[in-house]
Design an enzyme around this catalytic site. Structure first.
Site: not given
Ligand code: PLP
Length: 452
Positions: A110
């Protein structure tokens, strides 16, 4: 470039306004009016550094930001990453490579979007001579990444509500031990849903929202999707000629945000072969892409908690293209889904997606197997993607978090607890958290007293 809402009832906005608005007022999500065709530019993109490529990509979209300023915003956003390659590609076997997306400040993917978004907000505040107060509720990763995007930025404060005692101790430290004066980690009694419900009520008070220039952290901001397109492009450009045509990207996803970015890039004439959607046991996307039925079920907490979702909010962007950009159709599908909790797609073109899902009990075994076969440790989200790779097909597996964020699960799986210097450093820092009742009045009073 202008941006339209998937629901078609919001006037088109420029890039900066669409980013500042987040969710469109008609309830829809913003998308570019037209998708650019990058096929003629791929040759010149080869060899660019990550920030260089990100700038060249984003300048096509962020046409209302002067080029030299955009270049600076991008450079600053990826300076905080600890690996010089930003998104290194590691080869495990002839067929399997891992795209490591966890070298940002909170050790999860993120950061790619939220570092950029924080710097875009900072630029907008400066341009408009206004301050901004950001409010969000989190069950873990998003809150930490959003906080690190705004840490110490003049003219900005960030308030993150989280359920006290229900996020991991490491996640809490990432939010509450930053030492920054403009960060407020708000521990509320109750569950994540209580925190989120209270937050929604605060946003419902339009007058309060305007007075404090309150903005939301959420997973549907246009800038997040665009920032995420870049790591797919960067990785694809580093594949050999044969791999470029053949490779499938295998993507841990919950809200459909991660995999949507890759698909959007494919629609911009970057010839990626396809994508595998990897879900955990909360598998609404797996069921959708294997049966055509989009149906809500209860969330069962899992070892891969950042994918514990009920509804994949970014799916609406794919839906918009699926129904031929007919926003009236989008509205009717979303209305039926909201009323009945399900929608069935018949004879639909599901694009170049395949899907897999991973039960919680399988996760430790997968971590053990990958470690045994390749000497490589994956976190529980990435483990879901390793469940069933297509034999003989080149695969690029997206690693979304550092295993050091999930020491207990890794310990159970392979008997060692991975660490990371940035997480170790947090342990000696003072915790600065604030206890607030999960009630709109209490939250508003706190914000009013600390807003910038
Ligand atoms: C948020 C997150 C995801 C999923 O991401 P999406 O945007 O919901 O597809 C997968 N792995 C980790 C470690 C995350 O923090």
């Amino acid at each position: 470039m202008r941006y339209l809402s998937t629901r078609g009832q919001t006037p088109a906005l420029g890039f900066s306004d669409a980013v500042a608005t987040g969710l469109a007022p008609d309830g829809g999500l913003f998308l570019p009016e037209t998708l650019p065709d990058f096929s003629g530019k791929l040759k010149e993109f080869e060899g660019l550094s990550y920030p260089g490529l990100c700038f060249e990509f984003l300048r096509v979209f962020a046409t209302d930001i002067p080029a030299d300023i955009l270049r600076g915003i991008v450079a600053k956003s990826y300076q905080t990453f600890s690996d010089p390659a930003i998104a290194p590609l590691r080869r495990l076997t002839r067929d399997v490579q891992v795209l490591e997306l966890f070298h940002g400040p909170t050790l999860a993917f993120k950061d790619f979007a939220l570092q950029l978004l924080g710097n875009l907000y900072e630029y907008q505040c400066r341009m408009r001579g206004e301050s901004i107060n950001v409010l969000g509720a989190t069950s873990g990763d998003t809150g930490a990444a959003a906080i690190h995007g705004l840490l110490g930025k003049p003219g900005a404060a960030i308030f993150i509500l989280y359920p006290d005692g229900r996020v991991s101790p490491l996640q809490e430290r990432q939010m509450a031990c930053t030492g920054a004066e403009n960060v407020f980690a708000l521990a509320v009694e109750g569950t994540f849903d209580d925190a989120q419900a209270a937050m929604k009520e605060v946003f419902g008070d339009q007058e309060f929202r305007r007075r404090h220039r309150l903005s939301a952290v959420n997973s549907i901001n246009l800038a997040r999707v665009l920032a995420q397109c870049v790591y797919y492009l960067h990785a694809w450009l580093r594949l050999s000629g044969a791999e470029r045509a053949e490779a499938e990207f295998v993507v841990p996803t919950g809200n459909f945000g991660n995999v949507l970015a890759g698909w959007m890039l494919q629609q911009m004439a970057v010839p990626i072969r396809g994508f595998k959607i990897a879900t955990n046991q909360n598998d609404i996307l797996y069921r959708l892409f294997t049966t055509g039925e989009y149906r809500v079920r209860d969330v069962a907490p899992s070892l891969a908690p950042s994918m514990d979702i009920q509804v994949a909010s970014n799916f609406e962007r794919f839906l918009y293209y699926l129904v031929g950009r007919d926003s009236a159709r989008v509205r009717s599908v979303m209305a039926e889904f909201r009323q009945t909790g399900r929608y069935e797609f018949k004879d639909w073109d599901r694009g170049r997606f395949s899907a897999s899902h991973c039960a919680d009990v399988e996760i430790p075994g997968i971590i053990r197997r990958v470690h045994r076969d390749h000497g490589y440790i994956v976190d529980p989200h990435t483990a879901c993607a390793f469940r069933d790779l297509t034999p003989g097909r080149p695969s690029v597996v997206l690693a979304t978090a550092s295993p050091a964020k999930f020491p207990e699960t890794i310990q159970t799986a392979i008997g060692v607890s991975p660490t990371h210097p940035s997480l170790e450093a947090l342990k000696s820092r003072a915790v600065r958290k604030f206890f607030v009742r999960a009630e709109p009045a209490a939250i508003k009073a706190f914000i009013a007293a600390h807003a910038v």
